[in-house]
Design a protein around this motif. Structure first.
Motif, short mmCIF file in Angstrom:
data_model
loop_
_atom_site.label_atom_id
_atom_site.label_comp_id
_atom_site.label_asym_id
_atom_site.label_seq_id
_atom_site.Cartn_x
_atom_site.Cartn_y
_atom_site.Cartn_z
N MET A 1 0.83 -1.21 0.00
CA MET A 1 0.00 0.00 0.00
C MET A 1 0.87 1.27 0.00
SD MET A 1 -3.12 -0.99 -0.22
CE MET A 1 -2.46 -2.26 -1.31
N ALA A 2 2.04 1.20 0.65
CA ALA A 2 2.94 2.36 0.67
C ALA A 2 3.51 2.62 -0.72
CB ALA A 2 4.07 2.12 1.67
N LEU A 3 3.86 1.56 -1.44
CA LEU A 3 4.34 1.72 -2.82
C LEU A 3 3.24 2.30 -3.71
CD1 LEU A 3 6.42 -1.52 -3.55
CD2 LEU A 3 7.28 0.77 -3.08
N LYS A 4 2.04 1.81 -3.53
CA LYS A 4 0.90 2.31 -4.32
C LYS A 4 0.69 3.80 -4.06
CE LYS A 4 -4.09 1.63 -4.91
NZ LYS A 4 -4.61 2.86 -4.31
N LYS A 5 0.73 4.20 -2.79
CA LYS A 5 0.52 5.61 -2.45
C LYS A 5 1.63 6.48 -3.03
CE LYS A 5 -0.17 8.78 1.42
NZ LYS A 5 0.78 9.75 0.85
N GLU A 6 2.87 5.98 -3.01
CA GLU A 6 3.99 6.76 -3.54
C GLU A 6 3.84 6.98 -5.04
OE1 GLU A 6 7.26 9.12 -2.97
OE2 GLU A 6 6.01 8.10 -1.48
N LEU A 7 3.43 5.94 -5.75
CA LEU A 7 3.20 6.11 -7.19
C LEU A 7 2.03 7.05 -7.46
CD1 LEU A 7 3.73 2.74 -9.13
CD2 LEU A 7 5.05 4.86 -9.26
N GLU A 8 1.01 7.00 -6.60
CA GLU A 8 -0.12 7.91 -6.77
C GLU A 8 0.29 9.37 -6.64
OE1 GLU A 8 -3.92 5.21 -5.21
OE2 GLU A 8 -2.77 6.42 -3.79
N ASP A 9 1.31 9.62 -5.83
CA ASP A 9 1.79 11.00 -5.66
C ASP A 9 2.51 11.51 -6.90
OD1 ASP A 9 0.79 10.99 -3.11
OD2 ASP A 9 2.70 10.56 -2.13
N HIS A 10 2.99 10.61 -7.76
CA HIS A 10 3.83 11.03 -8.88
C HIS A 10 3.26 10.67 -10.25
CE1 HIS A 10 6.61 11.96 -5.76
NE2 HIS A 10 6.94 10.71 -5.51
N THR A 11 2.17 9.95 -10.30
CA THR A 11 1.61 9.57 -11.60
C THR A 11 0.12 9.90 -11.63
OG1 THR A 11 1.21 7.30 -10.82
CG2 THR A 11 3.28 7.71 -11.96
N ASP A 12 -0.43 9.86 -12.85
CA ASP A 12 -1.84 10.25 -13.03
C ASP A 12 -2.81 9.16 -12.60
OD1 ASP A 12 -0.86 12.59 -14.18
OD2 ASP A 12 -0.83 11.71 -16.19
N GLU A 13 -2.41 7.94 -12.83
CA GLU A 13 -3.34 6.83 -12.60
C GLU A 13 -2.56 5.63 -12.09
OE1 GLU A 13 -6.23 3.94 -15.29
OE2 GLU A 13 -5.46 5.81 -16.13
N VAL A 14 -3.04 5.03 -11.01
CA VAL A 14 -2.37 3.86 -10.42
C VAL A 14 -3.37 2.72 -10.31
CG1 VAL A 14 -1.22 2.92 -8.38
CG2 VAL A 14 -0.67 5.22 -9.16
N ASN A 15 -2.98 1.54 -10.74
CA ASN A 15 -3.82 0.36 -10.65
C ASN A 15 -3.05 -0.78 -10.02
OD1 ASN A 15 -6.14 1.41 -12.11
ND2 ASN A 15 -4.82 1.36 -13.92
N LEU A 16 -3.78 -1.64 -9.31
CA LEU A 16 -3.21 -2.85 -8.73
C LEU A 16 -3.69 -4.04 -9.55
CD1 LEU A 16 -3.66 -2.30 -4.87
CD2 LEU A 16 -1.66 -1.83 -6.27
N HIS A 17 -2.74 -4.89 -9.90
CA HIS A 17 -3.09 -6.11 -10.61
C HIS A 17 -2.78 -7.28 -9.68
CE1 HIS A 17 -2.06 -9.61 -13.24
NE2 HIS A 17 -3.22 -9.27 -13.77
N ARG A 18 -3.84 -7.90 -9.17
CA ARG A 18 -3.68 -8.99 -8.19
C ARG A 18 -3.87 -10.34 -8.86
NH1 ARG A 18 -6.45 -5.26 -4.43
NH2 ARG A 18 -4.99 -4.76 -2.74
N ASP A 19 -3.05 -11.29 -8.42
CA ASP A 19 -3.12 -12.65 -8.95
C ASP A 19 -2.57 -13.61 -7.90
OD1 ASP A 19 -3.28 -14.87 -10.80
OD2 ASP A 19 -3.20 -13.38 -12.41
N VAL A 20 -2.41 -14.85 -8.29
CA VAL A 20 -1.89 -15.88 -7.38
C VAL A 20 -0.57 -16.39 -7.95
CG1 VAL A 20 -2.30 -18.16 -6.37
CG2 VAL A 20 -4.19 -16.53 -6.61
N LEU A 21 0.41 -16.56 -7.07
CA LEU A 21 1.70 -17.09 -7.50
C LEU A 21 1.54 -18.54 -7.91
CD1 LEU A 21 4.79 -16.63 -7.74
CD2 LEU A 21 4.99 -17.45 -5.39
#
Length: 564
Positions: free
Chosen positions: A476-496
């Motif tokens: 979540m911290a990485l996601k928030k940091e990218l949100e501060d510097h980019t226009d649009e942030v998405n999470l792509h979730r899957d299973v290893l």
């Protein structure tokens, strides 16, 4: 009337004596069994294609010994406490290769490998006193993760308490009397549940997007440049695998490049006619499983819009040269342009960038570099790394040796400047021109404080993917940091998915008990027994008289005499 109070006082005396005896007994036990509690980190347990690797047990309850044990000692019920500074690698190889019986292993690591120790952080990796230990630990780690060990294996860090315990254990071993139930010594206890399989381990890819400037007369989709770094790790101890260089340095560089271009793209006058795609991918040590799933989530149009992708991997501990690894031939126009951009900027900054070409073996699902997942989908890509050759599977993936002490933020700053300037020359058409967009002492300069702060965070955060929750605070911290510097942030979730199966129980508490020998126990029992006899005799004599005490030991008359 006089006898009742007297009997009452006698009972009180007897009760007080028993209570005193109990306190004496507890005090003696405490003196014998003083305990120390130490944090320990378990060797990883996993299966690969159904074949078991790592430590297969977690609980521990054995006497302790050091490497100074007698040659013919039975170690099947013994835990060996081995400092890394004294490690005999041939001994470890022999015991593992020949499957000799052991109760358990605990490796004692210097504090500099602990992510909680900040002394000396930021120093270069050429410290002569650290490098030999680092090499020994790297070799040990590779041996352990590729072995099947049917006993508990833990790592701990040096401190005053455990150093004192080790010194005592060595003294006992030198005398030729290893710790046993009869001789006493130290006992190591780890109470842990049986490790369980990690079911459907999640992987989360984080995607940030900076849209380029599209002119009115441009009806076509803008080209895209992707900057990608894998953020998870793998190592002998999952709870210690922070990967400061692999791939903490790549993550930090990506975040700083995103910050710099967000400043340029915030102004329409300086926004380039390229989209910038920032990808933080998971599953890197496991054949870049997350990268492959992330790319397959793109539609065909999106993949075709990618001009090229630059993957960042281990760029925090180099000196004078970096390597660009590619799958397409060097004669390819796109590859040639990438190499020219990076080489010219590197030359101006005072170092060198080399090119390494390696074809992809389509029949082999194993990929050596992250860019090969792009190449398999016919997307032009390259990997920038300090490594000249691709590591083997599960090698150089952010394990025990990859600590903050061997990474220099100044080196990462140089890497960021190389990446940012090279991308800018491609985006703004400044190839071959000595123009510094991200010059020092300007608003667009690389920020060493930003690099240092994120490097510190990453160097204290274990990131082994199967043990990161879907909404882990770090993700979540990485996601928030990218949100501060980019226009649009998405999470792509899957299973290893793939050939790997992992097991939990990665850290525990080690209880160290100093156990008294049987000789001491017998002596203590003799003393307490004598005390009880004397106390009992004294109470009987003072309350009933000597005759009653003697009568207790007289032989009772037989039944025949009574009948007569």
């Amino acid at each position: 009337m006089v006898m009742a109070p007297r009997k009452h006082r006698e009972r009180e005396m007897l009760f007080d004596s028993v209570i005193a005896l109990v306190f004496i007994l507890v005090a003696c036990v405490d003196l014998c069994d003083g305990a120390t509690v130490v944090d320990v980190y378990r060797l990883i347990q996993y299966d690969m294609s159904g074949v078991p690797f790592g430590s297969r047990l977690a609980s521990l309850n054995h006497h302790a010994a050091s490497l100074h044990f007698s040659p013919h000692t039975d170690l099947s019920r013994t835990v060996l406490l081995i400092p890394l500074r004294e490690l005999n690698m041939s001994f470890v190889k022999e015991y593992i290769a020949e499957s000799k019986p052991l109760g358990g292993l605990i490796f004692l690591l210097p504090r500099m490998f602990s992510f909680e120790n900040k002394d000396g952080m930021g120093s270069n990796n050429q410290d002569e006193s650290k490098e030999p230990l680092r090499n020994v630990l790297a070799e040990l780690e590779q041996i352990l993760i590729h072995a099947n060990l049917p006993y508990p294996v833990y790592f701990a860090f040096e401190d005053d308490n455990i150093d004192a315990v080790l010194a005592d254990i060595k003294k006992n071993d030198v005398t030729g009397q290893p710790a046993t139930a009869t001789t006493g010594g130290y006992k190591f206890v780890v109470s842990a549940a049986e490790p369980r399989k990690v079911v459907s381990p999640p992987i989360t890819n984080i995607q940030g997007w900076l849209a380029g400037l599209k002119t009115d007369d441009d009806a076509h989709q803008l080209p895209t440049i992707a900057i990608v770094a894998s953020y998870d790790t793998f190592g002998a101890a999952p709870a210690l695998s922070v990967g400061s260089d692999s791939n903490g340095s790549g993550i930090v560089a990506l975040l700083e490049v995103a910050r710099l271009f967000s400043l340029l793209y915030s102004n329409p006058k300086t926004r380039g006619q390229y989209n910038l795609l920032f990808g933080l991918t998971s599953g890197g040590p496991y054949n870049y499983n997350g990268t492959r799933k992330w790319l397959w989530s793109f539609d065909q149009r999106m993949r075709e819009s990618i001009d090229y992708a630059i993957c960042l991997d281990s760029i925090g501990s180099w000196e004078n040269e970096l390597w660009i690894h590619v799958s397409k031939p060097p004669e390819n126009a796109f590859i040639k342009k990438i190499v020219e951009d990076f080489s010219s900027v590197a030359e101006e900054l005072g170092f060198k960038v080399n090119l390494k070409h390696k074809k992809i073996n389509i029949s082999n699902p194993r990929v050596a570099w992250e860019h090969e997942q792009f190449s398999r989908l016919r997307v032009t890509a390259a990997t920038l790394s300090e490594l000249s050759t691709a590591p083997e599977l599960l090698e150089k993936t952010g394990g025990l040796v990859d600590s903050r002490h061997f990474v220099n933020e100044a080196t990462i700053v140089r890497s960021v400047k190389l990446i940012a300037e090279s991308l800018a020359r491609h985006i703004y058409g400044h190839q071959g021109k000595n123009i510094q967009i991200f010059a020092d002492n300007t608003n667009l300069a690389v920020n060493p404080s930003y690099v240092r702060s994120w490097l510190d965070v990453l160097s204290q955060t274990p990131r082994v993917a199967p043990f990161l929750a879907k909404d882990d605070p770090f993700v979540m911290a990485l996601k928030k940091e990218l949100e501060d510097h980019t226009d649009e942030v998405n999470l792509h979730r899957d299973v290893l998915e793939g050939v790997f199966t992992f097991y939990d129980s990665t850290r525990a508490k080690l209880n160290i008990y100093q156990v008294a020998s049987v000789t001491f126990d017998l002596l203590l029992l003799l003393v307490l027994g004598s005390y009880l006899i004397v106390l009992f005799s004294f109470l009987v004599i003072t309350t009933r008289g000597l005759d009653d005490l003697i009568s207790l030991f007289r032989r009772p008359p037989s039944r025949k005499v009574k009948t007569a």
